[in-house]
Design an enzyme around this catalytic site. Structure first.
Site, mmCIF file in Angstrom:
data_model
loop_
_atom_site.group_PDB
_atom_site.id
_atom_site.type_symbol
_atom_site.label_atom_id
_atom_site.label_comp_id
_atom_site.label_asym_id
_atom_site.label_seq_id
_atom_site.Cartn_x
_atom_site.Cartn_y
_atom_site.Cartn_z
ATOM 1 N N THR A 197 22.595 -23.918 -21.445
ATOM 2 C CA THR A 197 22.952 -23.326 -22.730
ATOM 3 C C THR A 197 21.843 -23.487 -23.759
ATOM 4 O O THR A 197 21.488 -22.539 -24.450
ATOM 5 C CB THR A 197 24.216 -23.997 -23.312
ATOM 6 O OG1 THR A 197 25.288 -23.736 -22.429
ATOM 7 C CG2 THR A 197 24.561 -23.450 -24.680
ATOM 8 N N PHE A 216 23.087 -17.867 -15.959
ATOM 9 C CA PHE A 216 24.073 -16.907 -16.492
ATOM 10 C C PHE A 216 24.290 -17.017 -18.000
ATOM 11 O O PHE A 216 24.809 -16.084 -18.616
ATOM 12 C CB PHE A 216 25.402 -17.031 -15.730
ATOM 13 C CG PHE A 216 26.490 -17.763 -16.466
ATOM 14 C CD1 PHE A 216 26.534 -19.142 -16.484
ATOM 15 C CD2 PHE A 216 27.475 -17.058 -17.146
ATOM 16 C CE1 PHE A 216 27.532 -19.815 -17.149
ATOM 17 C CE2 PHE A 216 28.485 -17.727 -17.824
ATOM 18 C CZ PHE A 216 28.518 -19.096 -17.827
ATOM 19 N N LYS A 217 23.897 -18.149 -18.602
ATOM 20 C CA LYS A 217 24.084 -18.288 -20.047
ATOM 21 C C LYS A 217 23.389 -17.155 -20.810
ATOM 22 O O LYS A 217 23.788 -16.809 -21.917
ATOM 23 C CB LYS A 217 23.544 -19.631 -20.545
ATOM 24 C CG LYS A 217 24.134 -20.865 -19.877
ATOM 25 C CD LYS A 217 25.574 -21.091 -20.273
ATOM 26 C CE LYS A 217 26.085 -22.468 -19.856
ATOM 27 N NZ LYS A 217 26.131 -22.698 -18.405
ATOM 28 N N ASP A 218 22.342 -16.587 -20.204
ATOM 29 C CA ASP A 218 21.639 -15.476 -20.856
ATOM 30 C C ASP A 218 22.550 -14.263 -21.079
ATOM 31 O O ASP A 218 22.307 -13.475 -21.993
ATOM 32 C CB ASP A 218 20.455 -15.008 -20.002
ATOM 33 C CG ASP A 218 19.336 -16.041 -19.952
ATOM 34 O OD1 ASP A 218 19.149 -16.758 -20.953
ATOM 35 O OD2 ASP A 218 18.654 -16.115 -18.915
ATOM 36 N N LEU A 244 24.207 -15.314 -24.337
ATOM 37 C CA LEU A 244 23.342 -15.813 -25.413
ATOM 38 C C LEU A 244 22.242 -14.835 -25.809
ATOM 39 O O LEU A 244 21.598 -15.017 -26.833
ATOM 40 C CB LEU A 244 22.763 -17.167 -25.037
ATOM 41 C CG LEU A 244 23.798 -18.284 -25.234
ATOM 42 C CD1 LEU A 244 23.373 -19.558 -24.537
ATOM 43 C CD2 LEU A 244 24.057 -18.544 -26.712
#
Ligand SMILES: *Cc1c(COP(=O)(O)O)cnc(C)c1O
Length: 496
Positions: free
Chosen positions: A146, A111-113, A116
């Site tokens: 991350t 989910f960091k995408d 980011l």
């Protein structure tokens, strides 16, 4: 109206959103928070048929209101494009009686995408707006996801450098492989002999080191953060809560105004804080379920009002949540004090001095939206197997933590609210844990063989992001002690 951001530790430290994005952390050590919640017209007649990008425009233009429409369109359109392997960007899938919001269709299958992929555009646009010509150096500590997602976003972005620290033994084989194979002339990956909290503490220290800052400026460089403390990450995460709600409306699962729960696998408290802001702008949310693994410092915080990081640290099967100091909780604490900077600073000072603090009953009353629980590694594996057996849907361990905590909550309450499990990673990112959970036995195979195994077991094709990893050359081999981190930064940036 203009949305001004202020530090959680100093009400006189006020900035615009682009300044907050550029700085990452406030110089006083605090985190930037909106001083008022923007007034957003959540017009669901429009939103339920809107694309992800259109929903993003509504939310971002309200929170980042010093950006022009053109600037935001540029950022959004470059971020949420073909690098996502699903055109919905964040599809909502029905799994039995609940829904899974799949946030793992980007570059690094976690989910960091979601945030980011847009942060580099928000950051370079902010720099342009503020007339900054220094090179921007992104310094990041990562618990696994991350770092890779930040590098994927920043690789070869002009006038930026990115340095990522990860705990040598605290990430999965696939996560490690993703990081050490990162391309891009401006990327630097460093393993440390320590855990995530060690890395994060050192990174924060470097940010707050005046001598280092001056040395950087003398070399035309300045730090910024890609960690979830940056509001440039927080705000884009509000989008998918609104989008999920709009999808539920669209497919007739709810009627407008009907409340839903979100169960969020939580580590640094960024994702669930975005859900809290979604509720503040008027999204009909009942409970926010804060799900932890055995590093259950947040469970205890919500259940007792005491935050205490003095406890054993566990390396678990959901490594992105192996955290004892949840940085973004400071923002919630600040809001729970009715935005009192002095009180927040006192509590955070206590955290630094003694590793713990306790909030008042009044503050606790302000946290009624939250339910907290944790799942052990055994419960997590069992959940993966159960969900797969019942619904032929395979969850990654982080998602399974959120699902397990929700199941326990549902069982023990009469809350029948429709619930969305926030699904933060593809099972392909953690093939060992998932295959062992599904088969009930430990495996001798390496992670890549397990990926093939998982493909057979789940019937879901392995994402291209994993397939290409196997043959990618290893480009980063540096390992340092925790107390060598700053030295490594100065060497890499040629400050000494
Ligand atoms: C980072 C991460 C989390 C935790 O999110 P926070 O915003 O830090 O609470 C959960 N699951 C996965 C897969 C992650 O990468």
């Amino acid at each position: 109206m203009s949305i001004i951001y202020q530090s959680t530790r100093d009400k006189n430290n006020k900035v615009t959103s682009s300044q907050a994005i550029l700085q990452g952390l406030a110089v006083d050590g605090g985190l930037y928070v909106p001083t008022v919640i923007p007034n957003i017209d959540l017009d669901f007649d429009f939103l339920k048929n809107a694309s992800y990008q259109e929903v993003a425009k509504v939310i971002l233009s309200a929170f980042l209101d010093d950006f022009t429409e053109e600037e935001l369109s540029y950022c959004i359109d470059n971020a949420y494009d073909k690098k996502f392997d699903d055109s919905l960007i964040a599809p909502l899938v029905k799994v039995g009686e609940h829904y899974n919001l799949e946030l793992f269709h980007g570059n690094t299958i976690a989910f960091k995408d979601m945030a980011l992929s847009i942060l580099p555009y928000l950051l370079t646009t902010s720099a342009k707006k503020e007339g900054v010509e220094n090179e921007i150096v992104i310094l990041t500590a990562t618990s696994g996801d991350t770092g890779k997602a930040a590098m994927a976003g920043f690789a070869d972005v002009p006038n930026t450098q990115i340095i990522v620290f990860y705990p040598k033994d605290g990430v999965s084989e696939i996560q490690k492989q993703q990081m050490v194979t990162q391309t891009g002339d401006n990327t630097h990956v460093v393993a440390i002999d320590g855990n995530f909290d060690d890395a994060q503490t050192q990174v924060k220290k470097m940010f707050n080191d005046t001598d280092l800052r001056e040395k950087m400026l003398a070399n035309n460089k300045q730090f910024s953060s890609a960690n979830s403390m940056n509001i440039g990450r927080l705000v884009p995460q509000i989008v998918y809560y609104v989008y999920a709600y709009a999808q539920l409306l669209k497919n007739g699962a709810i009627t407008e105004g009907q409340k839903v729960n979100f169960s969020v696998p939580t580590g640094n408290f960024g994702n669930i804080l975005a859900a809290y802001y979604a509720k503040q702008i008027g999204l009909p949310i009942n409970k926010l379920i804060c799900a932890s693994n055995e590093n259950n410092v947040l469970t205890d915080f919500f259940n007792t009002g005491a935050y205490d990081k003095n406890r054993d640290f566990f390396v678990t099967s959901s490594p992105s949540m192996d955290i004892l100091v949840s940085s973004n909780l400071e923002r919630l604490v600040f809001h729970a004090t009715d935005n009192n900077d002095v009180e927040t600073r006192d509590l955070m000072d206590k955290l630094v001095q003694s590793g713990k603090y306790e909030i008042s009953d009044e503050m606790n009353n302000n946290l009624e939206d939250f339910i907290a629980g944790f799942a052990s590694q055994k419960q997590t594996s069992d959940e993966i197997a159960t969900i797969s057996n019942k619904f032929s849907y395979v969850e990654d361990p982080h998602t399974a933590v959120a699902n397990a905590v929700y199941d326990v909550y549902k069982e023990g309450s009469d809350d029948k609210t429709i619930t969305v499990i926030v699904s933060t990673a593809s099972p392909y990112k953690f093939p060992r844990v998932v295959v062992e959970a599904l088969t009930g036995k430990t495996s001798e195979l390496d992670d890549f063989a397990l990926v093939d195994e998982l493909e057979k077991l789940s019937g879901v094709k392995q994402p291209a992001a994993v397939k290409d990893l196997k043959t990618a050359p290893i480009l980063h081999k540096t390992v340092v002690d925790v107390d060598q981190m700053q030295d490594e930064v100065e060497k890499y940036l040629k400050l000494k």
